[in-house]
Scaffold this motif. Structure first.
Motif, short mmCIF file in Angstrom:
data_model
loop_
_atom_site.label_atom_id
_atom_site.label_comp_id
_atom_site.label_asym_id
_atom_site.label_seq_id
_atom_site.Cartn_x
_atom_site.Cartn_y
_atom_site.Cartn_z
N ALA A 123 0.83 -1.20 0.00
CA ALA A 123 0.00 0.00 0.00
C ALA A 123 0.86 1.25 0.00
O ALA A 123 0.57 2.24 -0.68
N VAL A 124 1.94 1.18 0.75
CA VAL A 124 2.83 2.32 0.85
C VAL A 124 3.49 2.62 -0.49
O VAL A 124 3.59 3.76 -0.94
N ARG A 125 3.91 1.55 -1.15
CA ARG A 125 4.53 1.71 -2.49
C ARG A 125 3.54 2.34 -3.46
O ARG A 125 3.84 3.25 -4.20
N LYS A 126 2.30 1.82 -3.40
CA LYS A 126 1.28 2.28 -4.33
C LYS A 126 0.96 3.76 -4.05
O LYS A 126 1.00 4.59 -4.95
N ASP A 127 0.72 4.06 -2.79
CA ASP A 127 0.32 5.42 -2.43
C ASP A 127 1.41 6.44 -2.75
O ASP A 127 1.12 7.59 -3.05
N ASN A 128 2.66 6.01 -2.65
CA ASN A 128 3.74 6.97 -2.82
C ASN A 128 4.48 6.76 -4.14
O ASN A 128 5.54 7.33 -4.34
N THR A 129 3.86 5.92 -4.99
CA THR A 129 4.46 5.57 -6.28
C THR A 129 5.96 5.29 -6.15
O THR A 129 6.80 5.94 -6.77
N LEU A 130 6.24 4.33 -5.33
CA LEU A 130 7.62 3.91 -5.14
C LEU A 130 7.84 2.64 -5.95
O LEU A 130 7.13 1.65 -5.77
N GLY A 131 8.78 2.65 -6.84
CA GLY A 131 9.05 1.49 -7.68
C GLY A 131 9.72 0.38 -6.90
O GLY A 131 10.19 0.57 -5.78
N ASP A 132 9.75 -0.79 -7.51
CA ASP A 132 10.35 -1.94 -6.85
C ASP A 132 11.84 -1.77 -6.60
O ASP A 132 12.43 -2.47 -5.78
N GLU A 133 12.45 -0.84 -7.35
CA GLU A 133 13.90 -0.65 -7.20
C GLU A 133 14.25 0.01 -5.87
O GLU A 133 15.36 -0.07 -5.39
N ILE A 134 13.23 0.62 -5.24
CA ILE A 134 13.49 1.27 -3.96
C ILE A 134 13.31 0.27 -2.84
O ILE A 134 12.26 -0.36 -2.70
N MET A 135 14.35 0.11 -2.05
CA MET A 135 14.29 -0.82 -0.92
C MET A 135 13.52 -0.17 0.22
O MET A 135 13.80 0.97 0.57
N LEU A 136 12.57 -0.91 0.78
CA LEU A 136 11.85 -0.40 1.95
C LEU A 136 12.04 -1.39 3.10
O LEU A 136 12.07 -2.60 2.90
N ARG A 137 12.19 -0.83 4.29
CA ARG A 137 12.19 -1.73 5.46
C ARG A 137 11.23 -1.17 6.50
O ARG A 137 11.13 0.05 6.69
N GLN A 138 10.52 -2.07 7.15
CA GLN A 138 9.51 -1.63 8.12
C GLN A 138 10.18 -1.21 9.42
O GLN A 138 11.21 -1.75 9.82
N ASP A 139 9.57 -0.24 10.06
CA ASP A 139 10.01 0.18 11.39
C ASP A 139 10.13 -1.04 12.29
O ASP A 139 9.26 -1.90 12.29
N GLU A 140 11.22 -1.11 13.02
CA GLU A 140 11.46 -2.28 13.87
C GLU A 140 10.61 -2.25 15.13
O GLU A 140 10.44 -3.28 15.80
N ASP A 141 10.10 -1.08 15.48
CA ASP A 141 9.51 -0.93 16.80
C ASP A 141 8.03 -1.35 16.85
O ASP A 141 7.39 -1.49 15.82
N VAL A 142 7.57 -1.55 18.07
CA VAL A 142 6.16 -1.85 18.28
C VAL A 142 5.54 -0.72 19.08
O VAL A 142 6.23 0.15 19.61
N LEU A 143 4.23 -0.77 19.20
CA LEU A 143 3.52 0.27 19.93
C LEU A 143 3.37 -0.09 21.40
O LEU A 143 3.26 -1.27 21.76
#
Length: 922
Positions: free
Chosen positions: A427-447
RNA sequence: AGGGCCUUAGCUCAGUUGGUUAGAGCACCUGCAUGACAUGCAGGGGGUCGGCGGUUCGAGUCCGCCAGGCCCUACCA
């Protein structure tokens, strides 16, 4: 029926039945009534506080369910991020590994396993208390539905600008490696020292002296501050000092925050390691020099010789080095409050990190208004002030935790440190038009766990879907909780519900007190004074209790002390009292939110009360079971005075209980019931009934009337009592209900008794009060003269009016039975008065002739005591009535009352004085 | 430092808007195997309501000060 009440076998049997039959689920009804349980830690176990809290909720729930409300008690548990993760980490530690060896995924698997294994314990214990929660709706904060709600709220608040990410100084727990909120830090006074250091002036002679309680932080000092109007240092503002050990030149700045009176009036400023200094650093645009790592060891920003040292070692090294350089001015003893993590117990460090925050100030405004305008009411009301005080000065809430167990923050980072918040990486990629070439990593933390708990009132009902349950049961009716989590939980629930649903989460907040031990100490594992509610229900042997209290201690050396005090307090262990007695004890002590000192004597008394109830029912059943009670047929019944009176009394009790419950005064409700059942129904009515049931001359109608009243009144008070003592009332009601003409599978779904003015019979009340007076007069003589209860007496009556005569004529059978009287005779006006012991019932004189029974000296002593009491009282009354101011200014009714009283007392006095004289004369 | 709460019988606690002789349970003393209950029945003793002052005809109750205990919030290096 057993001769004594045996709770153990009936309790689990009935609970099983209720749960299996689905009686705990909402039963329909026009008005909804709901309570959301404060979710206990999923891997926790029941303590006295839970027991107390759940007893109160269950009474409210059962009361409203019986009163015809559509009632839901929502159960569930909380994942307790830090606490649960700690437990599992400790288990791993025992195997010589840590969570990093395992990796995040495997570790979380382990936690789930632990949850599966121990997660049911507390809910099983809650069942033992008889808590009528709708288990079919049980929820857990990490359930998919609740997790989805958490994510939804995070994203929504982020998009509204109410959640933001920022680099701030946080409370860092170096043992748990996580930030914690202000509320999770416990500051307590401890003995420490204050070190006075000399900081040499740069480019000039002399030095300043600064004082610190944390010497190691000097490695991160960025300034020395003085008060702008402090004449001693006026000339130095703007110049610099040379920071020893670091050889860094730092400025001398002026700031009004500095207290001239304290210490030397010079403060070292460490913006990266102190909250006040951080603020000052911002004001003066000072750099932030972080000298610690996640373990609170010294990092590479410090001079080489300190790097890698733990903060404790670093402190010693800094002191030694300063001393060696001649910069240690002095060391003084100092008491300071030390912040510690409430879970880990280690000293918390202010530490600079990136965290997520909720902008609490914006959300607080409507939450304050909701309490101000009465949409939410606290009971007792004074807690509203506590709430306001905190809410009006609320700080932003740090919601990220550097843990693995919890709701992971739905934010993704790219390589450049940009972050995106959304439902998923996709969803984040879609919303921000981020191509597959951009590496994303999720926040490590919890709430923070409280983030999910804050949604509890509506997330458990299916939010964000607008489910039927949500519409029906939200807002909930009342929240029952302890004052210790008003900030943690209550306030945050109010903010979240108002923001996300534009409605309050509950209408009333009932704050109860803390359960303490019999000496008023807080119960805690380390003090070894914990009582497990289950042990009060089932009982426990002394040895087992000692073992329980002394095993798994953080400080094993306390074991002998704990053993000793346990042996002293419970020399025979703890007896089995049963759930109903435990619950009734809680209610009896539940007055206006003050703390409870748990006294074993109380529960023993209420166990006896259970036994009393049991035996009263036994008596009624013995007399009714195979007899015509006039409840099944239209056969004629005749109600006696006693019948009319007890029917009247049970109405008064019904009204009293209703009033008490409406005001959350469970102590008053329990006392009203105790008083009625024991002191009226058992002590008087059952005894009075015997004189009809055991009288061969009594008519069928009269016997039928008494049986009907016995069984009906019993049935009514069983229902009245059921919300407080669910088990014994159900067990008895099963036999009593049908005899009283009631049908249904369970007492818990029978209608709760409502007060009925029509059944109140004031004349019957007066007549019985008269009867009691006469009986008590005779009993008093009997008791004081030590006349055996079996010995029948001859009684003479004297004086008295028509009322007394007609009452006697109608009720002599009661008198004979209850006062063990053989003959009662009226003395005529002129008759000689035999030597006798005297009691008074108003103007009526009750005489027990002394012949052979009564000791003259004892009677003289008894009369003298009575006379002096009367005299003292009369003196007081005469003084009062002789005071013109009183007669003039007090309301006429009050004056008249006092005058009446004086007349009565005078007359009594005369009578007793005459009697005394007569006895003396012989 | 600021705020709140508490102090009533030997113990644990009630005591609504000021108005009988301040109540209950437990403990204590006396008597009792009476056909629901000895986890019981009947009777009894026990309190200058933390202290001092004030308001009032009248204060356990309202106000002020003091003493002692508990708690919360904020934190001065």
């Amino acid at each position: 029926m057993d001769k004594t009440f045996q709770p153990t076998n009936i309790e689990t049997r009935w609970y099983q039945e209720w749960e299996d039959k689905g009686y705990f689920a909402p039963q329909g009804g026009e008005q909804a009534y709901s309570i959301m349980i404060p979710p206990p830690n999923v891997t926790g176990s029941l303590h006295m506080g839970h027991g107390f809290q759940e007893a109160i909720m269950d009474a409210l729930i059962r009361y409203h369910r019986m009163s015809g409300y559509n009632t839901l008690w929502q159960p569930g548990t909380d994942h307790a991020g830090i606490a649960t993760q700690m437990v599992v980490e400790r288990q791993l530690e025992a195997q010589g590994i840590n969570r990093h060896d395992l990796g995040r995924e495997k570790f979380i698997e382990q936690v789930w396993k632990w949850k599966e294994k121990s997660g049911g314990a507390i809910t099983q214990q809650m069942r033992r208390l008889g808590a009528s929660l709708d288990w079919s709706r049980e929820r857990f904060t990490m359930d998919p539905g609740l997790s989805a709600a958490v994510q939804e709220v995070f994203i929504r608040l982020y998009r509204e600008g109410l959640i933001y990410r920022g680099q701030r100084l946080v409370n860092w727990d170096p043992a748990l490696h996580t930030a914690i909120s202000d509320l999770e830090v416990i500051s307590e006074e401890e003995q420490g020292h204050m070190w006075h250091f000399k900081y040499p002036l740069a480019g000039a002679q002399g030095h300043l002296i600064v004082a610190t309680t944390r010497p190691e932080t000097m490695l991160g000092d960025c300034a020395v501050a003085v008060h702008p109007e402090d004449e001693r240092y006026a000339g130095l503002i703007g110049s610099t000092v040379m920071l020893p050990l670091c050889d860094r030149e730092i400025p001398i700045i002026a700031d009004e925050y500095v207290d001239r009176e304290f210490g030397t009036g010079c403060v070292k400023i460490t913006p990266a390691h102190d909250f006040n200094d951080y603020e000052m650093g911002r004001r003066h645009e000072l750099p932030l020099i972080n000298i610690l790592n996640d373990d609170a060891a010294i990092n590479d920003n410090a001079p080489e010789s300190y790097r890698g040292l733990d903060r404790v070692e670093a402190r010693q090294r800094v002191i030694a080095d300063m001393d060696a350089l001649g910069f240690l001015d002095k060391v003084v003893d100092h008491t300071l409050s030390v912040p510690r993590g409430d879970r880990s117990g280690v000293v918390i460090e202010p530490y600079l990190t990136d965290q997520w925050y909720v902008d609490a100030k914006k959300m607080a405004t409507p939450a304050i208004a909701a309490v101000e305008n009465g949409d939410i009411q606290f009971v007792p009301k004074q807690w509203e002030n506590t709430y306001f005080a905190w809410m009006r000065d609320i700080q932003d809430w740090c919601i990220s935790r550097q843990l693995w167990w919890g709701h992971r923050i739905p934010a993704w980072y790219d390589a450049d440190g940009n972050f995106y918040v959304g439902e998923s990486e996709e969803a984040v990629r879609k919303d921000n038009t981020l191509g597959d070439e951009i590496m994303l990593r999720q926040d490590e933390d919890v709430l923070d766990t409280w983030f999910s708990s804050a949604l509890w009132t509506f997330s458990t009902l299916g939010w964000p879907d607008e489910t039927e349950e949500l519409v029906t049961f939200h807002p909930s009716s009342v929240l029952v909780t302890g004052f210790d989590i008003i900030f943690f939980w209550v306030a945050r629930m109010i903010m979240m519900a108002l923001h996300l649903r534009q409605e309050v989460p509950f209408h009333t907040v009932y704050i109860h007190g803390l359960v303490r031990d019999s000496e008023g100490q807080k119960m805690s594992k380390s003090k070894g004074n914990v009582i497990d509610p289950i042990d009060l229900i089932d009982g426990i042997e002394l040895d087992e209790l000692i073992l329980k209290r002394t095993s798994g201690l953080m400080q094993p050396q306390l074991a002998t002390k704990i053993e000793k005090s346990t042996r002293r307090q419970f020399p025979n262990g703890i007896a089995s009292y049963g759930t109903d007695a435990l619950r009734f004890t809680y209610y009896s002590l539940a007055s206006t939110g003050r703390d409870i000192k748990f006294d074993i004597g109380r529960i023993e008394g209420y166990r006896n009360f259970c036994n009393k109830i049991w035996n009263a029912a036994r008596y009624v059943l013995m007399n009714c079971e195979t007899e015509d009670c006039g409840t099944q047929t239209d056969a004629p019944v005749e109600l006696s005075l006693a019948d009319r009176w007890i029917i009247s009394k049970v109405q008064e009790t019904t009204a009293e209980v209703a009033r008490a419950v409406a005001n959350y005064r469970f102590d008053m409700a329990s006392q009203a019931l105790y008083e009625f059942i024991w002191n009226e129904y058992c002590d008087w009515y059952l005894e009075l009934s015997k004189s009809v049931l055991w009288d061969d001359n009594a008519s069928r109608e009269a016997k039928r009337g008494t049986r009907q009243t016995l069984i009906r009144v019993l049935e009514i008070w069983l229902r009245l009592l059921h919300p407080m003592m669910p088990f014994i009332t159900e067990e008895i009601w099963q036999s009593v209900g049908p005899l009283a003409g009631k049908s249904g599978p369970t007492i818990m779904l029978q209608p709760y008794p409502e007060p009925n003015e029509h059944d109140i019979d004031l004349r019957a009340n007066e007549n019985i009060e008269w009867l009691k007076l006469v009986i008590e007069g005779v009993r008093n003589i009997r008791g004081e003269m030590n006349i055996p209860p079996g010995k029948e007496l001859s009684v003479l009556l004297r004086k008295g009016d028509e009322n007394d005569r007609s009452r006697l004529a109608k009720n002599s059978q009661y008198l004979r039975k209850l006062a063990k009287i053989e003959t009662i005779e009226w003395l005529a006006k002129d008759d000689d008065v035999p030597l006798a012991a005297t009691a008074l019932a108003g103007e009526l004189e009750i005489l027990v002739p002394m012949a052979g029974l009564i000791d003259k000296d004892i009677e003289i002593a008894r009369l003298t005591r009575e006379i002096s009491k009367l005299e003292a009282d009369l003196t007081r009354l005469q003084g009062k009535l002789g005071n013109a101011a009183f007669v003039d200014k007090a309301p006429a009714a009050v004056v008249a009352k006092e005058q009446d009283k004086m007349q009565t007392q005078l007359q009594a006095l005369t009578t007793l004085q005459e009697q005394l004289q007569r006895i003396r004369d012989i």
